[in-house]
Design a protein around this motif. Structure first.
Motif, PDB file in Angstrom:
ATOM      1  N   GLU A   1      -9.436  38.534  28.720  1.00 46.89           N
ATOM      2  CA  GLU A   1     -10.614  37.667  28.819  1.00 46.89           C
ATOM      3  C   GLU A   1     -11.840  38.487  29.186  1.00 46.89           C
ATOM      4  OE1 GLU A   1     -12.216  34.352  31.970  1.00 46.89           O
ATOM      5  OE2 GLU A   1     -10.086  34.276  31.417  1.00 46.89           O
TER       6      GLU A   1
ATOM      7  N   ALA B   1     -19.378  38.776  27.323  1.00 50.59           N
ATOM      8  CA  ALA B   1     -19.227  38.107  26.029  1.00 50.59           C
ATOM      9  C   ALA B   1     -20.586  37.833  25.390  1.00 50.59           C
ATOM     10  CB  ALA B   1     -18.454  36.804  26.216  1.00 50.59           C
TER      11      ALA B   1
ATOM     12  N   TRP C   1      -9.179  32.499  20.350  1.00 48.91           N
ATOM     13  CA  TRP C   1     -10.246  33.347  20.902  1.00 48.91           C
ATOM     14  C   TRP C   1     -10.936  32.720  22.104  1.00 48.91           C
ATOM     15  CZ3 TRP C   1     -13.464  36.523  16.879  1.00 48.91           C
ATOM     16  CH2 TRP C   1     -12.596  37.395  16.198  1.00 48.91           C
ATOM     17  N   THR C   2     -10.673  31.435  22.358  1.00 46.06           N
ATOM     18  CA  THR C   2     -11.249  30.805  23.546  1.00 46.06           C
ATOM     19  C   THR C   2     -10.660  31.410  24.827  1.00 46.06           C
ATOM     20  OG1 THR C   2      -9.590  29.053  23.279  1.00 46.06           O
ATOM     21  CG2 THR C   2     -11.819  28.607  22.472  1.00 46.06           C
TER      22      THR C   2
ATOM     23  N   THR D   1     -10.473  34.626  25.184  1.00 44.85           N
ATOM     24  CA  THR D   1     -11.334  35.797  25.392  1.00 44.85           C
ATOM     25  C   THR D   1     -12.766  35.379  25.677  1.00 44.85           C
ATOM     26  OG1 THR D   1      -9.952  37.127  23.926  1.00 44.85           O
ATOM     27  CG2 THR D   1     -12.190  37.934  24.331  1.00 44.85           C
ATOM     28  N   PHE D   2     -13.251  34.439  24.865  1.00 45.56           N
ATOM     29  CA  PHE D   2     -14.620  33.920  25.027  1.00 45.56           C
ATOM     30  C   PHE D   2     -14.496  32.496  25.541  1.00 45.56           C
ATOM     31  CE2 PHE D   2     -14.525  36.808  21.350  1.00 45.56           C
ATOM     32  CZ  PHE D   2     -15.343  37.823  21.824  1.00 45.56           C
TER      33      PHE D   2
ATOM     34  N   CYS E   1     -17.892  31.135  21.583  1.00 43.39           N
ATOM     35  CA  CYS E   1     -16.726  31.545  20.803  1.00 43.39           C
ATOM     36  C   CYS E   1     -16.903  31.175  19.332  1.00 43.39           C
ATOM     37  CB  CYS E   1     -15.464  30.892  21.370  1.00 43.39           C
ATOM     38  SG  CYS E   1     -13.952  31.333  20.494  1.00 43.39           S
TER      39      CYS E   1
END
Length: 260
Positions: A183, A189, A216-217, A219-220, A226
């Motif tokens: 994350e 981000a 990807w949520t 990570t972002f 995102c």
């Protein structure tokens, strides 16, 4: 026209070496004697011999420039497309990779996404395609997603953000590896998004991720950010899914079975 006195072979060799040093032609200086002997054996014309000399120098300069571009890219290891095992990963189409290896997508500034689980060849393809672009004359830069985000945050703290984003903006192809492995904080981000926006439809970005876009949520964490990043990395680009079965793990098991 005044004729110069014929030089002996040693005198001619010394004159050529001195001239090559003065004109900065190291490859001709190192190879002219062997090339002259070969030209004599092959009965080349004067023009043919001269062409051989200059092509040798030009080829070596091209090779050195390519080596410099590869070093400047910062790849963590050497990976070439010719070494990719398509038999071990049938999800990857050789024709697709061969088309990407022409680097037309880099010329157009299009993005590339390599999506798949660990051990499926994402990083190999990312580095291999990046290396192909460097060999073709493009400026390439490789970086881990987390490292890039941290670098941008530090640059912002030191009021060097504009300069840092500009530096990444100058490369023709930015290769971002391991996107999705951890994350990213909101600030990192958002700054990464700035880099992607700076490059949108102008210069290529290639990413490798172990997460599908829906994941990807992790990570972002901001859903809107995102979605915007996914949009930047997919619009008009190429998406290659390398699958879920690790051929590295399969190769390790096969090797252990042979040894047992």
């Amino acid at each position: 026209m005044t004729r110069t006195r014929a030089l002996t072979t040693p005198a001619a060799d010394a004159a050529i070496e001195a001239a090559c040093r003065a004109l900065r032609l190291p490859t001709i200086r190192a190879n002219f004697a062997d090339l002259a002997d070969r030209a004599e054996r092959d009965q080349l014309t004067y023009r043919g011999f001269l062409a051989e000399l200059f092509m040798t120098e030009c080829d070596e300069r091209d090779r050195r420039r390519a080596d410099r571009r590869l070093r400047a890219a910062g790849f963590p290891r050497s990976k070439w497309l010719t070494d990719f095992d398509y038999d071990a990963n049938s999800n990857v189409e050789p024709a697709t990779i061969n088309t990407l290896a022409t680097c037309e997508w880099v010329k157009k500034g299009a993005p590339l996404c390599l999506i798949g689980d660990s051990g499926t060849g994402k990083s190999h393809l990312l580095i291999g395609l990046g290396s192909a672009a460097a060999m073709a004359g493009f400026k390439v830069r490789y970086v881990l997603a987390s490292k890039l985000a941290n670098e941008l945050v530090e640059a912002a703290d030191e009021r060097q953000l504009t300069k840092t984003i500009a530096r990444y903006g100058r490369v023709d192809l930015l290769c971002i590896d391991e996107l999705g492995y951890m994350e990213l904080d909101r600030r990192g981000a958002e700054l990464l998004f700035q880099v992607l926006t700076e490059r949108e439809e102008k210069s290529s970005v290639a990413i490798a991720s172990n997460e599908s876009f829906s994941g990807w949520t992790k990570t972002f964490t901001d859903p809107r950010l995102c979605a915007a990043i996914v949009d930047r990395l997919t619009f008009g680009g190429n998406i290659i899914e390398t699958g879920t079965e690790s051929y590295r793990l399969a190769q390790t098991k096969a090797r252990q079975d042979r040894q047992s």
